[in-house]
Design a protein around this motif. Structure first.
Motif, PDB file in Angstrom:
ATOM      1  N   ALA A 119      63.308  28.923  62.001  1.00  0.00           N
ATOM      2  CA  ALA A 119      63.677  27.551  62.347  1.00  0.00           C
ATOM      3  C   ALA A 119      65.132  27.379  62.756  1.00  0.00           C
ATOM      4  CB  ALA A 119      63.371  26.621  61.178  1.00  0.00           C
ATOM      5  N   GLY A 120      65.909  28.443  62.784  1.00  0.00           N
ATOM      6  CA  GLY A 120      67.280  28.323  63.243  1.00  0.00           C
ATOM      7  C   GLY A 120      68.280  27.898  62.195  1.00  0.00           C
ATOM      8  N   VAL A 121      67.863  27.895  60.922  1.00  0.00           N
ATOM      9  CA  VAL A 121      68.777  27.615  59.824  1.00  0.00           C
ATOM     10  C   VAL A 121      68.797  28.819  58.884  1.00  0.00           C
ATOM     11  CG1 VAL A 121      68.526  25.104  59.880  1.00  0.00           C
ATOM     12  CG2 VAL A 121      66.965  26.469  58.466  1.00  0.00           C
ATOM     13  N   THR A 122      69.875  28.937  58.129  1.00  0.00           N
ATOM     14  CA  THR A 122      69.944  29.963  57.093  1.00  0.00           C
ATOM     15  C   THR A 122      69.344  29.381  55.821  1.00  0.00           C
ATOM     16  OG1 THR A 122      71.955  30.876  58.056  1.00  0.00           O
ATOM     17  CG2 THR A 122      71.478  31.460  55.766  1.00  0.00           C
ATOM     18  N   ILE A 123      68.294  30.016  55.314  1.00  0.00           N
ATOM     19  CA  ILE A 123      67.640  29.522  54.108  1.00  0.00           C
ATOM     20  C   ILE A 123      68.337  30.099  52.875  1.00  0.00           C
ATOM     21  CG2 ILE A 123      65.446  29.216  55.306  1.00  0.00           C
ATOM     22  CD1 ILE A 123      64.436  31.763  53.947  1.00  0.00           C
ATOM     23  N   PRO A 124      68.129  29.514  51.713  1.00  0.00           N
ATOM     24  CA  PRO A 124      68.837  29.984  50.511  1.00  0.00           C
ATOM     25  C   PRO A 124      68.510  31.439  50.187  1.00  0.00           C
ATOM     26  CG  PRO A 124      67.780  27.870  50.104  1.00  0.00           C
ATOM     27  CD  PRO A 124      67.283  28.346  51.429  1.00  0.00           C
ATOM     28  N   TRP A 125      69.554  32.162  49.809  1.00  0.00           N
ATOM     29  CA  TRP A 125      69.367  33.531  49.328  1.00  0.00           C
ATOM     30  C   TRP A 125      69.087  33.490  47.841  1.00  0.00           C
ATOM     31  CZ3 TRP A 125      72.442  36.750  46.014  1.00  0.00           C
ATOM     32  CH2 TRP A 125      72.013  38.084  45.958  1.00  0.00           C
TER      33      TRP A 125
ATOM     34  N   GLN B 289      60.424  19.250  61.415  1.00  0.00           N
ATOM     35  CA  GLN B 289      61.493  18.465  62.025  1.00  0.00           C
ATOM     36  C   GLN B 289      62.778  19.287  62.136  1.00  0.00           C
ATOM     37  OE1 GLN B 289      61.208  15.688  63.500  1.00  0.00           O
ATOM     38  NE2 GLN B 289      59.358  14.746  62.690  1.00  0.00           N
ATOM     39  N   VAL B 290      63.088  20.070  61.105  1.00  0.00           N
ATOM     40  CA  VAL B 290      64.274  20.933  61.157  1.00  0.00           C
ATOM     41  C   VAL B 290      64.157  21.906  62.326  1.00  0.00           C
ATOM     42  CG1 VAL B 290      65.533  22.784  59.976  1.00  0.00           C
ATOM     43  CG2 VAL B 290      64.825  20.739  58.703  1.00  0.00           C
TER      44      VAL B 290
END
Length: 369
Positions: free
Chosen positions: A266-272, A359-360
């Motif tokens: 989705a083009g975002v960095t998700i939580p590690w 949406q993100v």
């Protein structure tokens, strides 16, 4: 609108048990401390794997009292991080000590143990790591540092109810741990509340005195104390919610897993998620270089979000006197520019998680085009 947090739905889920619990307190006239608070203290301490819980009026008060109980005062230094809510740092200033910041690890976004080691001086008295967003700091190297230098470790666990580190509950890792029961927390009061937990009976006795005007016996004040007592109704409400906390946290973890699947491209960095932690997902925080635009567009699309936190403490005007400036803590400053908290609570539905993620993904494609 998809809410960031749905406290109304939470109330509907508990009210059949919560209303009689509140009535018990009102009928008993035990409005301050009392048996409901004492029972909650024991039950929450057991969840944390320690013997003692000291209920107070706010999470900020829990931090203040823990530092006092550790003997921190003027001339002492407390090592902590700038990527946190300001209460962590304010409590250090309340006792007259100097906050010494170290940066966070970019992935975990908690205290970097290597930088903490470099910050220790002869004045250092406490390490105050923050368990951020529901994930603990990397505690073993911090505990080893503390043992080597004779320091006290106080956990800021205000966002870590039910989290664990290498199988050990948050709250059982340092000499003391501080929790907030602000309504939006995983375990939230119907108002304000906080607690210090500890395995140390002597510290627990001192903390109980400090929260209640420095007295063991009424009108006999052995210490300079504070009026930081927990209300009886908050104890009763928190007991009702505590029974549901494990299931609520499991739901948060399931939502986080679904977010992770849906946001993978989705083009975002998700939580590690650190492999040594059991994350409680107080918040689900993604990162994007155009965070402000993403947040604004999500609001237009009917998705509420939050910022935790948009300005690191060392750059807050009220803390300018500490002597830090832009560029001093690059990982914290980068996080402040990029982090965005998506809706996360046990009363979010799977369909809502998918809608938010969709949406993100749509908006980031448009932003990156």
């Amino acid at each position: 609108m998809i809410p960031f947090l749905n406290l109304r739905a939470q109330w509907e889920a508990i009210k059949d048990e919560a209303l009689p619990a509140a009535e018990r307190v009102l009928a008993s006239a035990q409005y301050v401390l009392g048996p409901e608070v004492a029972a909650f203290e024991n039950e929450f301490a057991a969840l944390c794997g320690v013997a003692h819980g000291i209920g107070v009026n706010t999470g900020t008060s829990s931090l203040h009292l823990a530092l006092l109980a550790a003997g921190v005062g003027p001339g002492d230094e407390v090592i902590t991080v700038p990527h946190t809510f300001v209460a962590t740092v304010a409590a250090i200033l309340y006792v007259g000590a100097r906050p010494v910041f170290v940066d966070v690890e970019p992935g975990r976004m908690t205290m970097d143990p290597t930088l903490a080691a470099q910050a220790i001086t002869p004045r250092t008295k406490v390490l105050l790591p923050v368990h951020l967003y529901g994930q603990t700091a990397d505690m073993d190297p911090l505990l080893a540092l503390a043992e080597a230098h004779g320091l006290t470790v106080i956990e800021d666990a205000c966002q870590a109810h039910g989290a664990a580190y290498k199988g050990r509950p948050a709250g059982s890792l340092g000499a003391m741990a501080c929790f907030s029961f602000y309504p939006g927390k995983n375990l939230g009061a119907c108002g304000e509340g906080g607690m210090v937990v500890t395995a140390d009976a002597a510290l627990a006795e001192k903390l109980r005195m400090l929260r209640d005007w420095g007295a063991k016996k009424r009108y006999h004040h052995e210490l300079l104390g504070y009026n930081y007592r927990m209300d009886g109704i908050q104890g009763a409400m928190l007991r009702v919610k505590l029974k549901r906390l494990p299931a609520w946290n499991d739901t948060r973890r399931a939502h986080a897993a679904l977010y992770g699947q849906c946001l993978a491209e989705a083009g975002v960095t998700i939580p590690w998620q650190a492999p040594d932690c059991r994350h409680a997902f107080h918040l689900y925080v993604v990162r994007h270089p155009r965070r402000d635009a993403l947040q604004a567009r999500l609001q237009e699309a009917g998705v509420q979000t939050g910022l935790h936190y948009p300005v690191p403490v060392h750059l807050q005007p009220g803390y300018a006197g500490l002597g830090y400036g832009p560029g001093d803590f690059p990982a914290s400053e980068a996080a402040a520019r990029e982090v965005l908290s998506l809706p996360m609570c046990p009363f979010l539905t799977s369909d809502q998680v998918r809608e938010v993620a969709g949406q993100v993904a749509r908006i980031t494609r448009e932003l990156d085009a």
